[in-house]
Design an enzyme around this catalytic site. Sequence first.
Site, PDB file in Angstrom:
ATOM      1  N   CYS A 140       0.801  -1.218   0.000  1.00  0.00           N
ATOM      2  CA  CYS A 140       0.000   0.000   0.000  1.00  0.00           C
ATOM      3  C   CYS A 140       0.840   1.277   0.000  1.00  0.00           C
ATOM      4  CB  CYS A 140      -0.935  -0.003   1.209  1.00  0.00           C
ATOM      5  SG  CYS A 140      -1.980  -1.476   1.294  1.00  0.00           S
TER       6      CYS A 140
ATOM      7  N   HIS B  60      -3.486   6.732   2.254  1.00  0.00           N
ATOM      8  CA  HIS B  60      -3.893   5.428   1.725  1.00  0.00           C
ATOM      9  C   HIS B  60      -5.288   5.108   2.249  1.00  0.00           C
ATOM     10  CE1 HIS B  60      -4.341   1.240   1.056  1.00  0.00           C
ATOM     11  NE2 HIS B  60      -4.029   0.875   2.285  1.00  0.00           N
TER      12      HIS B  60
ATOM     13  N   ASN C 295     -10.387  -0.745  -0.328  1.00  0.00           N
ATOM     14  CA  ASN C 295      -8.933  -0.671  -0.191  1.00  0.00           C
ATOM     15  C   ASN C 295      -8.310  -1.252  -1.459  1.00  0.00           C
ATOM     16  OD1 ASN C 295      -6.214  -1.169   0.361  1.00  0.00           O
ATOM     17  ND2 ASN C 295      -6.573  -1.752   2.485  1.00  0.00           N
TER      18      ASN C 295
END
Length: 343
Positions: A122, A268, A299
Amino acid sequence: MSKIKPSKGAPYARILGVGGYRPTRVVPNQVILETIDSSDEWIRSRSGIVTRHWASDEETVAMMSIEASGKAIADAGITPEQIGAVIVSTVSHFKQTPAVATEIAHKIGAGKPAAFDISAGCAGFGYGLTLAKGMIVEGSAEHVLVIGVERLSDLTDLEDRATAFLFGDGAGAVVVGPSQEPAIGPTVWGSEGDKSETIKQTVSWNELHIGDVSKLPLDSKGEIKFPAITQEGQAVFRWAVYEMAKVAQQALDAAGISPEDLDVFIPHQANMRIIDSMVKTLKLPEHVTVARDIESTGNTSAASIPLAMERLLATGQAKSGDTALVIGFGAGLVYAATVVTLP
């Protein structure tokens, strides 16, 4: 005395254009509830996620990247031939070699640029952005295409109540080019490998290849599960909220920016509660626009920051020239934060 000539790059680098691609299929929480014992209310309260996008067979890592790249290149006002390097951050391109970056470079008509993949979870977009900045200032490329792309639906265990609802698919891309003024600040990045077990792939590809059923997870039908991403939710939450807020502050300090100077915060998109907690810990003023793309996108790991950036600009919530703090963090555990001027 060295006989090597000094590099002649640009004095600074900046993001010139951004593009995104979200798969056409929108998946509401009700679909996730078909395989886990939970509720829509629980998923929303724990993560903030209402829907996510899942890719079809045709929406491959390469295809999504090409679509996002075309938009970023057009937004930057350059031609594909001007791209000197292609950097792709992904953990969901399942062909070990060649790098998917080479396929993307060819199909967008970029000529013969440097092209490679990186694996930084990420935080991958931040890692790629930092590498691109270095190339431009060093002089090895004038324009660099940085892509964050994931098909995390391929790595989702739909029977895992802790993660089944989290992940989505998509691609985000930016073109980084020369600048006469600072527009990408110093990067604060690093890793904490002692915490690598908190976010990980359930089994290695080699273990799956060997096929020892006694060592492999099985689904409710007794069949071998495909490798998936799993995590220790509470440990990740605490780390992200407390440690990553410190990293974000370090990035502000390194850029000589205070929270009051910020226009936009693009973290993020891991979890809405993490985002809200970071905003509170950093004491961000009310005028700062905060990306909360996770509500409708889920996500998407390396793709989440450029996708959120693209949506903020497209919807007018952010504008060209705004000062934005971006931070990515995840499996490794790895992280990267910097302050940028939006394209």
